[in-house]
Design a protein around this motif. Structure first.
Motif, mmCIF file in Angstrom:
data_model
loop_
_atom_site.group_PDB
_atom_site.id
_atom_site.type_symbol
_atom_site.label_atom_id
_atom_site.label_comp_id
_atom_site.label_asym_id
_atom_site.label_seq_id
_atom_site.Cartn_x
_atom_site.Cartn_y
_atom_site.Cartn_z
ATOM 1 N N GLY A 251 0.790 -1.222 0.000
ATOM 2 C CA GLY A 251 0.000 0.000 0.000
ATOM 3 C C GLY A 251 0.824 1.274 0.000
ATOM 4 O O GLY A 251 0.267 2.364 -0.179
ATOM 5 N N THR A 252 2.139 1.173 0.201
ATOM 6 C CA THR A 252 2.988 2.367 0.198
ATOM 7 C C THR A 252 3.096 2.918 -1.222
ATOM 8 O O THR A 252 3.536 2.206 -2.122
ATOM 9 C CB THR A 252 4.396 2.048 0.719
ATOM 10 N N PRO A 253 2.717 4.166 -1.471
ATOM 11 C CA PRO A 253 2.833 4.710 -2.836
ATOM 12 C C PRO A 253 4.288 4.713 -3.295
ATOM 13 O O PRO A 253 5.195 5.013 -2.511
ATOM 14 C CB PRO A 253 2.290 6.134 -2.694
ATOM 15 N N GLN A 254 4.486 4.420 -4.560
ATOM 16 C CA GLN A 254 5.846 4.412 -5.092
ATOM 17 C C GLN A 254 6.489 5.789 -5.012
ATOM 18 O O GLN A 254 7.697 5.902 -4.788
ATOM 19 C CB GLN A 254 5.832 3.931 -6.546
ATOM 20 N N ARG A 337 3.126 5.506 8.405
ATOM 21 C CA ARG A 337 1.675 5.343 8.435
ATOM 22 C C ARG A 337 1.112 4.947 7.073
ATOM 23 O O ARG A 337 0.133 4.197 6.989
ATOM 24 C CB ARG A 337 1.007 6.623 8.926
ATOM 25 N N ALA A 338 1.740 5.441 5.993
ATOM 26 C CA ALA A 338 1.224 5.133 4.661
ATOM 27 C C ALA A 338 1.344 3.656 4.329
ATOM 28 O O ALA A 338 0.640 3.166 3.438
ATOM 29 C CB ALA A 338 1.957 5.966 3.611
ATOM 30 N N PRO A 344 -4.827 8.799 2.139
ATOM 31 C CA PRO A 344 -5.604 9.949 2.624
ATOM 32 C C PRO A 344 -5.611 10.053 4.146
ATOM 33 O O PRO A 344 -5.482 11.151 4.703
ATOM 34 C CB PRO A 344 -7.005 9.676 2.067
ATOM 35 N N ALA A 345 -5.755 8.920 4.820
ATOM 36 C CA ALA A 345 -5.754 8.948 6.283
ATOM 37 C C ALA A 345 -4.396 9.374 6.821
ATOM 38 O O ALA A 345 -4.308 10.161 7.777
ATOM 39 C CB ALA A 345 -6.134 7.571 6.829
ATOM 40 N N ARG A 355 -4.651 14.722 -0.487
ATOM 41 C CA ARG A 355 -3.809 14.545 -1.668
ATOM 42 C C ARG A 355 -3.858 15.770 -2.572
ATOM 43 O O ARG A 355 -2.837 16.185 -3.132
ATOM 44 C CB ARG A 355 -4.256 13.293 -2.435
ATOM 45 N N GLN A 356 -5.039 16.355 -2.723
ATOM 46 C CA GLN A 356 -5.165 17.529 -3.583
ATOM 47 C C GLN A 356 -4.351 18.697 -3.021
ATOM 48 O O GLN A 356 -3.671 19.409 -3.772
ATOM 49 C CB GLN A 356 -6.637 17.939 -3.724
#
Length: 371
Positions: A251-254, A337-338, A344-345, A355-356
């Motif tokens: 789940g960790t964004p690249q 946490r990510a 988002p959390a 994110r925006q």
């Protein structure tokens, strides 16, 4: 009893006895398989003499299947081992072991990677080992001077990573230096084109639990083209992946994973954003900043190198922005946490934004620093 019934019964009895001497599964075959397993177990208790310079422990071959073919036996096995002082969990390798029967005994005649499985470094030739203060460098077809240089660079990378990543990690790395790009690709089980132009990559599974047996694998062709500063950046980036492995999940964004590694690698260096992010700087000057943070697919190996460069540079500058605006500790907490909850959390909890909001701040920073 009728004679007509007696004959079939006698025939049935004879047929039950015939496999012992003529047909069906030969007598003693189960014993032969057991002998093969015992021979592999005895042979595999000690690592090969050619690996004497490597600090191995827990060296075991677990036999999976045995196929007998006359005086030959074909075994599929799982090799497990650790590099003492470096591996938090065993490394694994699927192996094909061949044996030949000599009289009543079985003797191992060859051992190599199982079909479809990548080789180990020692399958490619004699391995030389160099120990540093915080590194173990293993190489094939490389000069002692080259391996010593890689060790010194790795030793500089480890404390730089520890200064940026306060969580517990092994604080030492294993670096493999194969003899060529093709040899590197073979170790990783991918085509050579996947890694052309790269300096190094890191192996290892993601997720919690014991730290896996990570390896930093050098592309000797790409690495040789780098200057001293570039080599430091590459090894610090890859060592960061080793350090953060336990906190990294699917789940960790690249952009966060790769951007954080580059943030650690560049944070004490002299390069400005425009100098360190030339591909993204060109894109911003020509058409403005990207509309979104880099997607995971943008970091894939073997694709458009210019697009990949923009993704890495944009990820780095996103993490740099977070560290500058919210603090380095906040960037570390966001990373932690990510991997455990949704992005988002994590953004809301750690940065108080979404994110925006982060994207807009990142775009403003790109215009200011690269435009």
């Amino acid at each position: 009893m009728s004679p007509i019934r007696t004959v079939p019964r006698l025939l049935a009895l004879l047929l039950c006895l015939l496999p012992l001497v003529a047909c069906g599964r030969p007598a003693g075959r189960g014993g032969e398989e057991a002998g093969v397993r015992e021979a592999v177990a005895a042979w595999s208790r000690t690592p090969p003499a050619r690996l004497a310079g490597i600090p191995l422990e827990g060296w075991t071959y677990e036999v999976g299947s045995v196929r007998l073919d006359g005086v030959r036996a074909h075994v599929r096995a799982a090799l497990r081992y650790r590099l003492a002082g470096y591996d938090g969990a065993p490394a694994r390798s699927a192996r094909a072991v061949e044996l030949t029967r000599e009289g009543a005994a079985w003797k191992v005649t060859s051992d190599g990677p199982a079909p479809g499985a990548p080789p180990q470094l020692w399958d490619q030739g004699e391995v030389a080992a160099v120990r540093g203060a915080a590194s173990l460098v293993l190489g094939v077809g490389q000069s002692p001077a080259t391996l010593a240089e890689v060790g010194r660079e790795a030793d500089r990378a480890v404390p730089a990573v520890s200064a940026a990543w306060p969580d517990a990690w092994a604080r030492r790395v294993v670096v493999l230096v194969p003899g060529s790009l093709d040899a590197m690709a073979a170790l990783l089980g991918k085509p050579a084109a996947t890694y052309r132009g790269l300096g190094a990559v890191t192996t290892g599974s993601i997720g919690g639990g014991p730290a896996p047996a990570d390896r930093i694998v050098i592309n000797p062709e790409g690495y040789a083209q780098l200057g001293a500063a570039g080599k430091d950046v590459v090894l610090t980036h890859e060592a960061t992946h080793v350090a953060t492995r336990g906190a990294t999940t699917a789940g960790t964004p690249q952009w966060l994973s790769e951007g954080f590694a580059d943030w650690v690698a560049y944070r004490d260096g002299p390069l400005t954003p425009a100098e360190a992010a030339p591909a993204l700087a060109r894109a911003v000057r020509e058409g403005g900043p990207p509309g979104e943070l880099p997607a995971d697919a943008a970091f894939a190996f073997g694709g458009d190198q210019e697009a990949a460069a923009r993704a890495y540079e944009g990820a780095w500058l996103a993490c740099r922005l977070i560290a500058d605006r919210w603090g380095a500790a906040a960037l570390v907490r966001l990373y932690e946490r990510a991997g455990r909850e949704s992005l988002p959390a994590a953004l809301e909890t750690v940065l108080g934004t979404d994110r925006q909001g982060l994207t807009r701040a990142w775009q403003e920073a790109l215009r200011h620093e690269l435009g």
